[in-house]
Design an enzyme around this catalytic site. Structure first.
Site, mmCIF file in Angstrom:
data_model
loop_
_atom_site.group_PDB
_atom_site.id
_atom_site.type_symbol
_atom_site.label_atom_id
_atom_site.label_comp_id
_atom_site.label_asym_id
_atom_site.label_seq_id
_atom_site.Cartn_x
_atom_site.Cartn_y
_atom_site.Cartn_z
ATOM 1 N N SER A 135 10.437 11.599 33.065
ATOM 2 C CA SER A 135 11.004 12.976 33.076
ATOM 3 C C SER A 135 11.107 13.674 34.379
ATOM 4 C CB SER A 135 10.266 13.867 32.168
ATOM 5 O OG SER A 135 10.629 15.171 31.656
ATOM 6 N N HIS A 177 16.106 12.756 30.182
ATOM 7 C CA HIS A 177 16.309 13.408 28.486
ATOM 8 C C HIS A 177 17.946 13.425 28.433
ATOM 9 C CE1 HIS A 177 12.120 14.501 28.071
ATOM 10 N NE2 HIS A 177 12.180 14.875 29.287
ATOM 11 N N GLU A 204 15.873 9.367 26.714
ATOM 12 C CA GLU A 204 14.524 9.097 26.312
ATOM 13 C C GLU A 204 13.844 7.793 25.933
ATOM 14 O OE1 GLU A 204 13.814 12.619 23.601
ATOM 15 O OE2 GLU A 204 14.099 14.051 25.188
#
Lengths: 276, 276
Positions: A135, A177, A204
């Site tokens: 992330s 993401h 993800e």
């Protein structure tokens, strides 16, 4: 050949760049990949991207213990002056693997950029170690990074929000993401600013494992490569801030588990088993 | 030259294909464009895509009245046999413009496909009229249409859900609410099945105005063109249903208001004012 990093040393290590929400409970393909590259059982979990990293250490410690990495310690700082503390640097000297967890990529770079910790992380990479990030920890890997931008929206000319990243992987912009938050618009926007950078959008529970100038895709989702090298027109420098971006002739590759890509030629690498 | 439509007549009319949520209150660029092409003040609003079209007629009637189209009537059917009713066909004979509102594109095609209403709509188009559609009404325009698919997700090999559309615009697949619902994955999936079709993803409050083989973009968002003509590899025919799609060398154009595209050459049309 790996390019020179900003610290002047060639990175001979491995980057594992994860699009967020890597599986901790089921197949754990990505964490297994990280664990398989840690030979001494020691990992530093850098939770600096998060304002409140409560529970992160316990979660990763449990997952990595089950995968044969028993010694996971946390690196967390809240102010830049903590990035020179001896105990933190001493611990980094003892490990060959660092994992950046999620949060805000600007916290990573503003707190550790140009500090002794930052240089130590580059040294680990240069000496053949593993730097992983998920992330925000993924976004921070590049020279220039996306810091924010609208999700689920086409790119508007005024939506510029870039910052200087950790500089571990040159000539790319990484977003995470990716499909889940509808980020193709903002990645195209970043590439439109300067097609010298290759846009890499990672879903993800999906990661790229970078060694030298090639990477391999692992995990359950896809990785999008946005190449602006052949772009014939864009309005990025001309239009007013609320106008939607117009850009012609992007090249787009969608890669999934097992695919390999060459960052120097900017081409997928065709392997015999992928021939159709 | 416009291609032959499925009814055998060449479409000489205009298609206005809208990505959903066209503005009704403020600048109303798209509804103004529709209204400007209606010279006799008469429009049929086909609400057949919706199970419960309550309020649609009032909303469009109010918007179009303010734009100089006073005579808006509704075409709604719930069963196929209603599609041959004389009063409905008589009304269609009197107008040169039909607007398909949103809902489920499968309702449009399953209820009117191959009925007298369907043929009447093709006749209006062939005779130079206007066929507009928003959201589901946009998707239904093509020969083959996307009926469902995951939003905000990369495409999985098993995510196939296509059906035969109205056949007003050949050789394309249209998707709507495009950036807003993160639909690049499913549009790429549709194109991967057969790159003969050009993927067209239209954002909300954005439309393409098609005449002959060219279209122009209007509205506040972007239009994405996914061209698979140069694709060098995909795993669509080989991989198992839960695997993520892998596809190399897509060409992607992002167009915004004022851009023009040629559906025959599959190229944006560069106009002097767009030169940078």
């Amino acid at each position: 050949m790996a390019k020179e990093t900003k610290t002047g040393k060639s990175g001979r290590g491995t980057l594992i760049i994860i699009g967020g929400h890597e599986d901790h409970n089921d197949h754990r393909v990505i964490l297994k990949e990280v664990a398989s590259r840690i030979k001494d059982g020691k990992l530093v979990l850098a939770t600096v991207a998060s304002h409140e990293p409560d529970g992160y250490l316990e979660k990763y410690r449990s997952s990595f213990a089950a995968l044969g990495v028993p010694d996971v310690t946390e690196l967390y700082i809240d102010e830049r002056d903590q990035a020179a503390m001896d105990d933190k640097l001493e611990r980094l000297r003892q490990v060959k693997a660092v994992f950046f967890s999620g949060g805000d990529q600007l916290r990573i770079t503003s707190l550790i950029g140009d500090t002794p910790i930052y240089r130590q992380i580059h040294d680990i990479f240069a000496d053949g170690g593993v730097i992983a990030g998920t992330s925000a920890g993924a976004s921070a890997m590049s020279e220039t990074m996306l810091v924010r931008g609208r999700n689920a929206s086409s790119f508007r000319i005024g939506d510029i929000s870039m910052a200087t990243g950790l500089g571990l992987l040159p000539n790319v912009i990484i977003d995470q993401h990716f499909a889940e938050r509808g980020r193709i618009g903002r990645l195209i926007g970043a590439v439109s600013q300067n097609p010298r950078v290759l846009g890499i959008g990672i879903d993800e529970d999906t990661a790229i494992v970078v060694q030298g100038h090639q990477f391999r895709v692992i995990g359950s989702g896809a990785v999008y490569l946005v190449d602006g090298g052949d772009v014939t027109h864009s309005n990025i420098a001309e239009a007013s801030t609320e106008e939607a971006l117009s850009i012609y002739d992007l090249r787009l590759h969608v890669l999934s588990s097992g695919d390999t890509f060459d960052l120097e030629t900017r081409r997928p690498v065709r392997e015999p088993h992928k021939e159709g």
